[in-house]
Each structure stands twice: as C-alpha cells, then as structure tokens.
Design an enzyme around this catalytic site. Structure first.
Site, mmCIF file in Angstrom:
data_model
loop_
_atom_site.group_PDB
_atom_site.id
_atom_site.type_symbol
_atom_site.label_atom_id
_atom_site.label_comp_id
_atom_site.label_asym_id
_atom_site.label_seq_id
_atom_site.Cartn_x
_atom_site.Cartn_y
_atom_site.Cartn_z
ATOM 1 N N GLY A 12 0.813 -1.218 0.000
ATOM 2 C CA GLY A 12 0.000 0.000 0.000
ATOM 3 C C GLY A 12 0.838 1.255 0.000
ATOM 4 C CB CYS A 277 -2.575 7.906 9.744
ATOM 5 S SG CYS A 277 -2.106 6.552 8.660
#
Ligand code: NAD
Ligand code: UGA
Length: 463
Positions: A12, A277
């Site tokens: 990723g 995140c």
C-alpha cells in the site's frame, strides 16, 4: 547478521514506497512486496510505470530503476515469507467498524492473519518488523501467535513505525528526521535491532537511528500523530476565532511560528485534517487510554477529533449560509478531492464530508481533482452510506477539466491545496459563472485580493 532477503506484506501507501527506497539504497538486498490484492500487485507490475497504484512525486523514477532488479511485487505471500530473513508487516490497521471498540479501537485482524501466516510458513528463524501503526503492546500478541502456532523456529519482533507523509513520501524516506527501532534488550533482540539498523545505515546517519524498547516505539508513533493532528486542530480552533474578531489566521500562525519553541510547521489552517491515519490513530489512543481507565487522558485527545469534525461541518454550513441559506439545485464546484496535495489518496478527506453535507441540502456537486478518478470519488460517498448509489450519481458530476467544471456554477470551494489552482485563469472562470460568484478557500491558498478585484465574493478559512 547481514540481511540479504526482505519480504514486506502489504503493497500500500507505506509498503510500496518504503520498500522501493530500501531496494534503491540497498542493491545487495532482494526485496519482495506481497499483497492479497491482485489488482494492486498487477498495477505495481504494470510495464508503464505511470500506472503504479500510488501517486507520489519521485516514486515512478525509483520504481523504474529498481523493479525487476532487486524489487519485486507478487501475490505469492508464502514463498516470499519462506525466502526472507526479515519480514515487514505493512498491512492496514483501520478503525474497527464492529463489536468491542467499534469506532475507536484499531482493527488488528489483518495483523493477526499475517502473524498466523508467517508462523505456519516459516521454517527458519525470522525477524518480524511491525511497520504498520499499532496499539502499544501489539508486539506481545504477535509474539504469542508466532511462538504458539509456529514450527519451533525463533522469531524476533521489532517495532519500526513509519513517519512518512503522503505527497512527500519519497523525500521523507530518503531524508528521514529519524528512524525508530524498538526491540528486546536480550541478545536476540540486540542482534535483530542491529540487523535492521544496518539496513537503514546504508543511507541514514547512524545518529538519526534511534533504538528504544518495543513499547516506547509503538507508543511514539501514536504520540507523534496525535501531536501533529493536535497542532492542526489548535490552529483551526483559532481560525474560527479569527473570523469573528478580524484577526487573520495566517498572520497569527506566522507570529507564533517564529517562536522557536512553537515552530512554524503544521500551522496551516484548513477545512480540517484528513488522511487514513490521524483520526484513526487518535481514536486508537483514546481507546487505549479508556481501557486503562484514564478517562481524562482519553477526553483530552478525543477533543482533537471533535474539533476537526466541527471544522469540516462549519465549512459546509458557511457555504449554505452565504448562498442565501439554500444550495438546492445549485452547482457548487469542488477544486480537489484528495486529503492533501500531491497524492491520489482520498481516505477521510474533508471533501467527502463537506460534499455529504451539501448533498443533504440537495446541491449539485461538480468535482475536479488532478489525480483522483471518478470511481474513487463516487465510491467514497457510497461508502458513507448516507444515500443510495443512484442518488450520489445524480448529485455529483466529476470533470476532467476545471474550466468546464466551473461553468454555470454558483460557488467554488477549494478542498485540496493543489498548486495548479493558484495559476488558473480566474478571469475566465469568473466570466462563465453565475453571479454573484463565490469562492470559499478551505486551504488558504488563493490570492483573495486578486479574486475580489475580478469580482468574486471571496472567503477564506480564518479570515
Ligand atoms: P493500505 O491500505 O494502502 O495498504 C495495506 C495493504 O495491505 C493493502 O493493499 C492490503 O490489500 C494489504 N493486506 C492486508 N492484509 C493482508 C494480508 N493478510 N496479506 C497480504 N496483504 C494484505 O495502507 P497504508 O496506508 O499503506 O497503511 C499501512 C499501515 O501503515 C497502517 O497501519 C497505517 O496506519 C500505517 N502508516 C500509514 C502511513 C500513510 O501515510 N499511509 C504512514 C505511516 C504509517
Ligand atoms: C501523517 C504524518 O504527518 C506522518 O508523519 C505519518 O507517518 C502519517 O500521518 C501516518 O501515520 O499515516 P499524512 O496523513 O500522510 O501524514 O499527511 P499530513 O501531511 O500529516 O497531513 C494530514 C492532514 O492534515 C492533511 O489533510 C493536511 O492537509 C492536514 N494539515 C496538515 C493541515 O490542515 N494543516 C497543516 O498545517 C498540516
């Protein structure tokens, strides 16, 4: 111990660029990045390097140089685990959407799956490196799975969190502020730490390679993200006060940023932080604090996320209010959909939530983003589940030309700070819009005086 063969599970935004840079800087190490997502691996292997699945400035050149030399992308997870001495786990760790800790705790099912797969395949000793961002003490769980389900081989677990930011990933990896390695302080732990430190030392100064115990390393990653996000929420809180008082948030940011104790970075007021995140990691921190009974600690950090949600909502409601309290049937242009410039990542982008609020008011949204594709934009809205897929497609149109997007629009909202927006022919855009023509700059990047002189009604966050 000298590492010659690395496997990374997860191709990723972290696994891909990180391993590309390791392969680039360490030609003597064979690096294999594996993923269960066949389409993603296929894109990484696309002959035309411009088709790799992740847009990052500088990444294509590195991939072109190292792919097939000592960097490989594959779906054969077991083979890569078997051959490697060191295995990085870079799989996703999203917020749980079900069960205990729903909406806050990190979902560790992909991590556990990796640990079980490593345990079942490994026939020789391995160093397992946590690259994903994980709750503090996850290494304990990984060790327990590896030791109890493995074939009797020895495992060392290291924590090596990644601090790269999307959009600057290659530069961040080539010149990191620091590399953090957490490991055990026994002989096996020390050998493993040194083996990983030697990999990074191929291009990073030794004094920037910091070694700590595993728990400090795991917790430092969550702490770093919490501190960064807190700065954005702090300046965003001030942006609202600036709007009420006539202060200018850019001037305030400049004035406080010149204090070397505060520093100038991460003080850009915005429509709210996005990305995969910050929110996930803070909520994770909140959950961990609560699980230790530390309610005040949990509430303190949760406020950073609450402030961020408020900033997104208030941007949308300000558009509605300014457009005479109705946007029903009005074309409103979104310049930018990505969560920041120089990335094609849209996870948790503020644009999604602003669009959702405006669609609730029956606006027609026209989106232009230089790097984000139409299916991704529509999928982001479908994923929210607020309305049906048909309704989302009725309310949103995606354009490949910004000037076309702005034709007949009532307002333009800047959601991402892409540099190209600054050099548009704004006079031409103005001519083709409905009047009065509004611009809402959610990123504080446009020249407001210039736009006002053309005739636009201009508003910017924090001014
Ligand atoms: P991502 O979703 O882009 O990539 C994760 C990949 O792992 C996916 O392609 C998925 O298919 C694959 N995967 C999941 N389970 C697997 C399995 N069992 N076997 C093989 N492949 C599997 O996620 P990301 O953005 O790269 O983030 C990965 C981790 O790194 C997260 O913990 C994140 O918090 C952390 N992190 C991300 C960033 C960032 O900027 N994106 C920066 C630092 C740290
Ligand atoms: C962030 C951290 O910066 C990385 O160190 C970390 O490795 C990463 O999270 C992670 O763990 O995934 P990233 O989310 O990729 O990186 O991007 P940032 O540059 O941090 O931006 C996050 C969001 O905050 C973006 O939406 C950005 O536009 C916004 N932001 C940032 C502001 O609104 N103002 C600022 O001053 C800075």
């Amino acid at each position: 111990m000298v590492v010659k063969n690395i496997c990374c599970i997860g191709a990723g935004y972290v696994g891909g660029p990180t391993m590309a840079v390791i392969a680039y800087k360490c030609p003597g190490i064979k690096v294999t990045v594996v993923d269960v997502n066949e389409a993603r691996v296929k894109s990484w292997n696309d002959k035309d390097v411009s088709n790799i699945p992740i847009y990052e400035p500088g990444l294509e050149d590195i991939i072109a140089e190292v792919r097939g030399r000592n960097l490989f992308f594959s779906t054969d997870v077991e083979k890569a685990i078997d051959e490697a001495e060191m295995i990085f786990i870079s799989v996703n760790t999203p917020t749980k959407t079900y069960g205990l800790g729903k909406g806050k705790a990190a979902d560790l099912k992909y991590i556990e799956l990796c640990a079980r797969q490593i345990a079942s395949v490994a026939k020789t000793d391995k160093i397992v490196v946590e690259k994903s961002t994980l709750p503090v003490r996850t290494a304990e769980a990984i060790k327990s799975i590896l030791d109890n389900t493995g074939n009797g081989v020895k495992f060392q677990i290291l924590s090596n969190p990644e601090f790269l930011a999307e959009g600057t990933a290659v530069q961040d990896l080539l010149n990191p502020d620091r590399v953090l390695i957490g490991g055990g302080n026994d002989e096996g732990g020390t050998i493993a730490i040194n083996a990983l430190a030697d990999v990074y030392a191929s291009w990073v100064d030794r004094h920037k390679i910091l070694t700590t115990n595993v728990w400090s390393s795991e917790l430092s990653k969550l702490t770093a993200n919490a501190f960064l996000a807190q700065r954005v929420s702090s300046i965003n809180a001030m942006s609202e006060l600036c709007e009420k008082t006539g202060a200018d948030v850019n001037e305030v940011a400049m004035a406080i940023g010149m204090d070397s104790r505060i520093g100038s970075k991460f003080l850009k007021a915005s429509v709210g932080f996005g990305g995969s995140c910050f929110q996930k990691d803070i909520l994770n921190l909140v959950y961990i604090a609560k699980s230790y009974g530390l309610n005040e600690v949990a509430d303190y950090w949760e406020q950073v996320v609450i402030m961020n949600d408020h900033q997104k909502r208030r941007f949308a409601s300000n558009i509605i209010k300014t457009l005479y309290n109705t946007v029903s049937g009005k074309k409103i242009v979104f310049l930018g959909w990505a969560f920041k410039k120089d990335t094609n990542d849209t996870r948790e982008s503020a644009a999604i939530y602003v669009a959702d609020d405006l669609l609730n008011e029956q606006a027609n949204i026209a989106v232009y983003d230089p790097k984000v594709s139409e299916p991704k934009i529509l999928n982001d809205l479908d994923y929210l589940g607020t309305r049906s897929e048909t309704e989302n497609r009725k309310g949103v149109e995606v354009y490949s030309d910004p000037y076309e997007a702005c034709k007949d629009a009532y307002a333009i909202a800047v959601l991402t700070e892409w540099d190209e927006f600054k050099s548009y022919d704004w006079g031409k855009i103005y001519k083709n819009m409905r009047k009065p023509a509004f611009v809402f700059d959610g990123r504080n990047i446009l020249d407001g005086e210039m736009l006002k002189s053309i005739g636009f009604v201009f508003q910017s966050i924090g001014k």
